[in-house]
Design an enzyme around this catalytic site. Sequence first.
Site, PDB file in Angstrom:
ATOM      1  N   CYS A  79     -41.201  30.717  57.229  1.00  0.00           N
ATOM      2  CA  CYS A  79     -40.846  31.238  55.452  1.00  0.00           C
ATOM      3  C   CYS A  79     -42.420  30.968  54.662  1.00  0.00           C
ATOM      4  O   CYS A  79     -43.469  31.311  55.203  1.00  0.00           O
ATOM      5  CB  CYS A  79     -40.355  31.490  54.642  1.00  0.00           C
ATOM      6  SG  CYS A  79     -39.777  32.160  53.911  1.00  0.00           S
ATOM      7  N   HIS A 173     -35.498  31.356  57.218  1.00  0.00           N
ATOM      8  CA  HIS A 173     -34.661  30.207  56.927  1.00  0.00           C
ATOM      9  C   HIS A 173     -33.533  29.528  57.840  1.00  0.00           C
ATOM     10  O   HIS A 173     -32.433  29.869  57.043  1.00  0.00           O
ATOM     11  CB  HIS A 173     -34.646  29.577  55.703  1.00  0.00           C
ATOM     12  CG  HIS A 173     -35.475  29.811  54.134  1.00  0.00           C
ATOM     13  ND1 HIS A 173     -36.287  29.220  53.896  1.00  0.00           N
ATOM     14  CD2 HIS A 173     -36.193  31.595  53.957  1.00  0.00           C
ATOM     15  CE1 HIS A 173     -37.543  29.178  53.303  1.00  0.00           C
ATOM     16  NE2 HIS A 173     -37.351  30.497  53.103  1.00  0.00           N
ATOM     17  N   GLU A 175     -33.223  26.632  58.360  1.00  0.00           N
ATOM     18  CA  GLU A 175     -32.758  25.576  57.868  1.00  0.00           C
ATOM     19  C   GLU A 175     -31.620  25.741  56.891  1.00  0.00           C
ATOM     20  O   GLU A 175     -30.908  24.316  56.050  1.00  0.00           O
ATOM     21  CB  GLU A 175     -34.009  25.117  57.304  1.00  0.00           C
ATOM     22  CG  GLU A 175     -34.163  24.949  55.992  1.00  0.00           C
ATOM     23  CD  GLU A 175     -35.095  26.416  56.166  1.00  0.00           C
ATOM     24  OE1 GLU A 175     -35.365  26.660  57.010  1.00  0.00           O
ATOM     25  OE2 GLU A 175     -36.009  26.478  54.959  1.00  0.00           O
TER      26      GLU A 175
HETATM   27  N1  LIG Z   1     -39.105  31.572  50.504  1.00  0.00           N
HETATM   28  C1  LIG Z   1     -40.140  31.323  50.998  1.00  0.00           C
HETATM   29  O1  LIG Z   1     -40.200  30.402  51.749  1.00  0.00           O
HETATM   30  C2  LIG Z   1     -40.778  31.851  49.746  1.00  0.00           C
HETATM   31  C3  LIG Z   1     -42.198  32.319  50.019  1.00  0.00           C
HETATM   32  C4  LIG Z   1     -43.170  32.281  49.598  1.00  0.00           C
HETATM   33  N2  LIG Z   1     -43.141  34.008  48.785  1.00  0.00           N
HETATM   34  C5  LIG Z   1     -44.958  32.520  50.015  1.00  0.00           C
HETATM   35  O2  LIG Z   1     -45.436  33.080  49.833  1.00  0.00           O
HETATM   36  O3  LIG Z   1     -44.774  31.461  49.906  1.00  0.00           O
END
Ligand SMILES: NC(=O)CC[C@H](N)C(=O)O
Length: 193
Positions: A79, A173, A175
């Site tokens: 992410c 994610h 994790e």
């Molecule tokens: N769950 C997340 O890691 C979101 C990422 C977040 N939107 C970003 O720009 O870093």
Amino acid sequence: MPTIGVLALQGDVREHMRALEDAGAKAVAVRRPGELETVDALVVPGGESTTMWKLATTFEMLEPLRARIAGGMPAYGSCAGMIMLADRIQDGVEGQQTIGGIDMTVRRNAFGRQIDSFEADIDFAGRGGLRAVFIRAPWVESIGPEVEVLARAEPADRIVAVRQGPLLATSFHPELIGDAGVHSYFVEMVREF
Ligand SMILES: NC(=O)CC[C@H](N)C(=O)O
């Protein structure tokens, strides 16, 4: 047993450390350049990429991270971590920088405009079903020739997992769900390199 660091500037560090231990690695938190030197590989967690970039700059970690990636250290970003490993980003904040390494363009908060957070069953690396959790997730807008697509997700069959040599990234994610599938895949990658 490989020693895998989790970049612990911001984000869901503990969850990644647990998933790495479940996948048979030794997990350590990495905040300083000296700690980065001791690990075989690195996970860049989910969180907020703008905050991670600012803290990496403050802690003088951005260049050491770039140097180790350029030197071939395996890394996995989930992410916000995916955003940090992208060579190019869209919808970043003014001046936002990444560590880079994967020849791809990642769009921040891409799913977020349509669906803030959601779960989906996806096919990861041809290994069958994996429950994936997306939270204000990015997607991969475009990839270079060296990048392999490992998973796609609705809407619009977007690219949500990629690999380029020793570098792995997912929009979601793993994790957070107690399924060590992606972390096991990464630990196997680390053993190969
Ligand atoms: N769950 C997340 O890691 C979101 C990422 C977040 N939107 C970003 O720009 O870093």
